[in-house]
Write a protein that holds these residues in place. Sequence first.
Motif, PDB file in Angstrom:
ATOM      1  N   PHE A 174      11.337  -7.076 -10.239  1.00  0.00           N
ATOM      2  CA  PHE A 174      12.117  -6.288  -9.284  1.00  0.00           C
ATOM      3  C   PHE A 174      11.687  -4.818  -9.313  1.00  0.00           C
ATOM      4  CE2 PHE A 174      14.920  -9.840 -10.467  1.00  0.00           C
ATOM      5  CZ  PHE A 174      15.061 -10.423  -9.221  1.00  0.00           C
ATOM      6  N   SER A 175      10.374  -4.598  -9.286  1.00  0.00           N
ATOM      7  CA  SER A 175       9.846  -3.227  -9.333  1.00  0.00           C
ATOM      8  C   SER A 175      10.329  -2.399  -8.155  1.00  0.00           C
ATOM      9  CB  SER A 175       8.323  -3.243  -9.335  1.00  0.00           C
ATOM     10  OG  SER A 175       7.844  -3.860 -10.489  1.00  0.00           O
ATOM     11  N   ILE A 176      10.489  -3.032  -7.021  1.00  0.00           N
ATOM     12  CA  ILE A 176      10.918  -2.283  -5.839  1.00  0.00           C
ATOM     13  C   ILE A 176      12.346  -1.759  -6.023  1.00  0.00           C
ATOM     14  CG2 ILE A 176      11.825  -4.173  -4.425  1.00  0.00           C
ATOM     15  CD1 ILE A 176       9.954  -2.698  -2.194  1.00  0.00           C
ATOM     16  N   ILE A 177      13.161  -2.487  -6.771  1.00  0.00           N
ATOM     17  CA  ILE A 177      14.516  -2.007  -7.065  1.00  0.00           C
ATOM     18  C   ILE A 177      14.442  -0.853  -8.055  1.00  0.00           C
ATOM     19  CG2 ILE A 177      16.757  -2.625  -8.046  1.00  0.00           C
ATOM     20  CD1 ILE A 177      16.324  -5.436  -6.885  1.00  0.00           C
ATOM     21  N   SER A 178      13.528  -0.950  -9.029  1.00  0.00           N
ATOM     22  CA  SER A 178      13.320   0.169  -9.951  1.00  0.00           C
ATOM     23  C   SER A 178      12.912   1.414  -9.182  1.00  0.00           C
ATOM     24  CB  SER A 178      12.236  -0.168 -10.979  1.00  0.00           C
ATOM     25  OG  SER A 178      12.657  -1.141 -11.872  1.00  0.00           O
ATOM     26  N   CYS A 179      12.008   1.238  -8.225  1.00  0.00           N
ATOM     27  CA  CYS A 179      11.572   2.370  -7.398  1.00  0.00           C
ATOM     28  C   CYS A 179      12.739   2.947  -6.603  1.00  0.00           C
ATOM     29  CB  CYS A 179      10.462   1.937  -6.450  1.00  0.00           C
ATOM     30  SG  CYS A 179       8.891   1.611  -7.234  1.00  0.00           S
ATOM     31  N   ALA A 180      13.555   2.072  -6.042  1.00  0.00           N
ATOM     32  CA  ALA A 180      14.691   2.532  -5.243  1.00  0.00           C
ATOM     33  C   ALA A 180      15.693   3.305  -6.105  1.00  0.00           C
ATOM     34  CB  ALA A 180      15.369   1.345  -4.572  1.00  0.00           C
ATOM     35  N   ILE A 202       0.834  -1.207   0.000  1.00  0.00           N
ATOM     36  CA  ILE A 202       0.000   0.000   0.000  1.00  0.00           C
ATOM     37  C   ILE A 202       0.870   1.258   0.000  1.00  0.00           C
ATOM     38  CG2 ILE A 202      -1.687   1.341   1.321  1.00  0.00           C
ATOM     39  CD1 ILE A 202      -2.883  -1.382   2.167  1.00  0.00           C
ATOM     40  N   TYR A 203       1.923   1.260   0.809  1.00  0.00           N
ATOM     41  CA  TYR A 203       2.826   2.420   0.792  1.00  0.00           C
ATOM     42  C   TYR A 203       3.522   2.521  -0.562  1.00  0.00           C
ATOM     43  CZ  TYR A 203       6.233   5.914   2.006  1.00  0.00           C
ATOM     44  OH  TYR A 203       6.973   7.068   2.015  1.00  0.00           O
ATOM     45  N   GLY A 204       3.756   1.395  -1.213  1.00  0.00           N
ATOM     46  CA  GLY A 204       4.370   1.402  -2.539  1.00  0.00           C
ATOM     47  C   GLY A 204       3.531   2.163  -3.551  1.00  0.00           C
ATOM     48  N   LEU A 205       2.217   2.088  -3.410  1.00  0.00           N
ATOM     49  CA  LEU A 205       1.336   2.851  -4.297  1.00  0.00           C
ATOM     50  C   LEU A 205       1.495   4.350  -4.054  1.00  0.00           C
ATOM     51  CD1 LEU A 205      -1.865   0.633  -4.030  1.00  0.00           C
ATOM     52  CD2 LEU A 205      -0.195   0.693  -5.895  1.00  0.00           C
ATOM     53  N   TYR A 206       1.564   4.734  -2.789  1.00  0.00           N
ATOM     54  CA  TYR A 206       1.797   6.139  -2.459  1.00  0.00           C
ATOM     55  C   TYR A 206       3.166   6.595  -2.967  1.00  0.00           C
ATOM     56  CZ  TYR A 206       2.916  10.268   0.270  1.00  0.00           C
ATOM     57  OH  TYR A 206       3.315  11.523   0.641  1.00  0.00           O
ATOM     58  N   TRP A 207       4.154   5.732  -2.826  1.00  0.00           N
ATOM     59  CA  TRP A 207       5.512   6.038  -3.288  1.00  0.00           C
ATOM     60  C   TRP A 207       5.517   6.253  -4.796  1.00  0.00           C
ATOM     61  CZ3 TRP A 207      10.095   2.082  -2.822  1.00  0.00           C
ATOM     62  CH2 TRP A 207      11.306   2.747  -2.965  1.00  0.00           C
ATOM     63  N   LEU A 208       4.787   5.422  -5.535  1.00  0.00           N
ATOM     64  CA  LEU A 208       4.675   5.579  -6.988  1.00  0.00           C
ATOM     65  C   LEU A 208       4.046   6.927  -7.322  1.00  0.00           C
ATOM     66  CD1 LEU A 208       4.947   4.296  -9.836  1.00  0.00           C
ATOM     67  CD2 LEU A 208       2.641   3.377  -9.494  1.00  0.00           C
ATOM     68  N   ILE A 238       0.534  -2.910 -16.001  1.00  0.00           N
ATOM     69  CA  ILE A 238       1.150  -2.778 -17.326  1.00  0.00           C
ATOM     70  C   ILE A 238       1.536  -1.324 -17.582  1.00  0.00           C
ATOM     71  CG2 ILE A 238       0.736  -2.977 -19.808  1.00  0.00           C
ATOM     72  CD1 ILE A 238      -0.955  -5.474 -19.124  1.00  0.00           C
ATOM     73  N   TYR A 239       0.678  -0.391 -17.181  1.00  0.00           N
ATOM     74  CA  TYR A 239       1.006   1.019 -17.365  1.00  0.00           C
ATOM     75  C   TYR A 239       2.226   1.404 -16.540  1.00  0.00           C
ATOM     76  CZ  TYR A 239       0.780   6.030 -17.788  1.00  0.00           C
ATOM     77  OH  TYR A 239       1.111   7.340 -18.039  1.00  0.00           O
ATOM     78  N   ALA A 240       2.388   0.807 -15.381  1.00  0.00           N
ATOM     79  CA  ALA A 240       3.552   1.114 -14.539  1.00  0.00           C
ATOM     80  C   ALA A 240       4.846   0.750 -15.266  1.00  0.00           C
ATOM     81  CB  ALA A 240       3.458   0.386 -13.208  1.00  0.00           C
ATOM     82  N   LEU A 241       4.833  -0.347 -16.023  1.00  0.00           N
ATOM     83  CA  LEU A 241       6.023  -0.718 -16.801  1.00  0.00           C
ATOM     84  C   LEU A 241       6.366   0.385 -17.792  1.00  0.00           C
ATOM     85  CD1 LEU A 241       5.247  -4.470 -17.552  1.00  0.00           C
ATOM     86  CD2 LEU A 241       6.784  -3.558 -15.807  1.00  0.00           C
ATOM     87  N   TYR A 242       5.350   0.853 -18.511  1.00  0.00           N
ATOM     88  CA  TYR A 242       5.557   1.946 -19.462  1.00  0.00           C
ATOM     89  C   TYR A 242       6.049   3.200 -18.740  1.00  0.00           C
ATOM     90  CZ  TYR A 242       4.364   6.001 -22.272  1.00  0.00           C
ATOM     91  OH  TYR A 242       4.414   7.195 -22.919  1.00  0.00           O
ATOM     92  N   LEU A 280      18.585   4.883 -18.197  1.00  0.00           N
ATOM     93  CA  LEU A 280      17.782   4.550 -17.031  1.00  0.00           C
ATOM     94  C   LEU A 280      16.443   3.924 -17.393  1.00  0.00           C
ATOM     95  CD1 LEU A 280      18.444   7.761 -14.917  1.00  0.00           C
ATOM     96  CD2 LEU A 280      19.526   5.519 -14.690  1.00  0.00           C
ATOM     97  N   GLY A 281      15.834   4.374 -18.474  1.00  0.00           N
ATOM     98  CA  GLY A 281      14.538   3.842 -18.870  1.00  0.00           C
ATOM     99  C   GLY A 281      14.570   2.349 -19.103  1.00  0.00           C
ATOM    100  N   ILE A 282      15.574   1.896 -19.813  1.00  0.00           N
ATOM    101  CA  ILE A 282      15.704   0.463 -20.104  1.00  0.00           C
ATOM    102  C   ILE A 282      15.984  -0.312 -18.819  1.00  0.00           C
ATOM    103  CG2 ILE A 282      17.118  -1.246 -21.304  1.00  0.00           C
ATOM    104  CD1 ILE A 282      17.475   0.892 -23.516  1.00  0.00           C
ATOM    105  N   LEU A 283      16.831   0.227 -17.968  1.00  0.00           N
ATOM    106  CA  LEU A 283      17.148  -0.432 -16.701  1.00  0.00           C
ATOM    107  C   LEU A 283      15.907  -0.593 -15.837  1.00  0.00           C
ATOM    108  CD1 LEU A 283      19.208  -1.521 -14.630  1.00  0.00           C
ATOM    109  CD2 LEU A 283      19.496   0.850 -13.869  1.00  0.00           C
ATOM    110  N   TYR A 284      15.157   0.507 -15.648  1.00  0.00           N
ATOM    111  CA  TYR A 284      13.949   0.447 -14.819  1.00  0.00           C
ATOM    112  C   TYR A 284      12.924  -0.515 -15.404  1.00  0.00           C
ATOM    113  CZ  TYR A 284      15.777   4.818 -12.818  1.00  0.00           C
ATOM    114  OH  TYR A 284      16.556   5.769 -12.226  1.00  0.00           O
ATOM    115  N   LEU A 285      12.769  -0.486 -16.725  1.00  0.00           N
ATOM    116  CA  LEU A 285      11.805  -1.370 -17.384  1.00  0.00           C
ATOM    117  C   LEU A 285      12.172  -2.830 -17.209  1.00  0.00           C
ATOM    118  CD1 LEU A 285       9.360  -1.860 -19.226  1.00  0.00           C
ATOM    119  CD2 LEU A 285      10.913  -1.592 -21.162  1.00  0.00           C
ATOM    120  N   LEU A 286      13.419  -3.173 -17.461  1.00  0.00           N
ATOM    121  CA  LEU A 286      13.837  -4.571 -17.347  1.00  0.00           C
ATOM    122  C   LEU A 286      13.717  -5.080 -15.913  1.00  0.00           C
ATOM    123  CD1 LEU A 286      16.912  -4.718 -19.744  1.00  0.00           C
ATOM    124  CD2 LEU A 286      14.644  -5.720 -20.076  1.00  0.00           C
TER     125      LEU A 286
END
Length: 116
Positions: A98-104, A21-27, A59-63, A86-92
């Motif tokens: 590993f979305s949480i690593i992308s967020c970090a 839930i906090y991850g949604l706020y973080w996004l 799916i939109y979050a990936l984009y 960075l875009g390619i790194l975060y997407l992959l």
Amino acid sequence: MSIQRKSIGLCIVLSIVTCGIYGLYWLYCMAEDVNLVTARPNGPSGGLVLLLSIVTCNIYALYWFYRAGDDLDRQRVDQGQVPGHLGILYLLLAIFGFSIISCALLQSELNEYAAA
């Protein structure tokens, strides 16, 4: 309005403890901060990014991760720094779970622009 520095470790712990839930706020916060850093007032708002991510089952979050990284790379180039793809790194990272690593990593990049 300025960007506030966020503790990456605390954001990760809160995301895990609150079952995402906090991850949604973080996004939401990161989307708003990316718009401030890149001076894109017409970019997708944090609320829109959050809503579309939920409705499309992430799916939109990936984009958005790709787009945010790409926008931050352009910001780096405008400041005379070397782009980091960075875009390619975060997407992959997000595609492979590993979305949480992308967020970090994204938060780390945003913290560079935060007011000291």
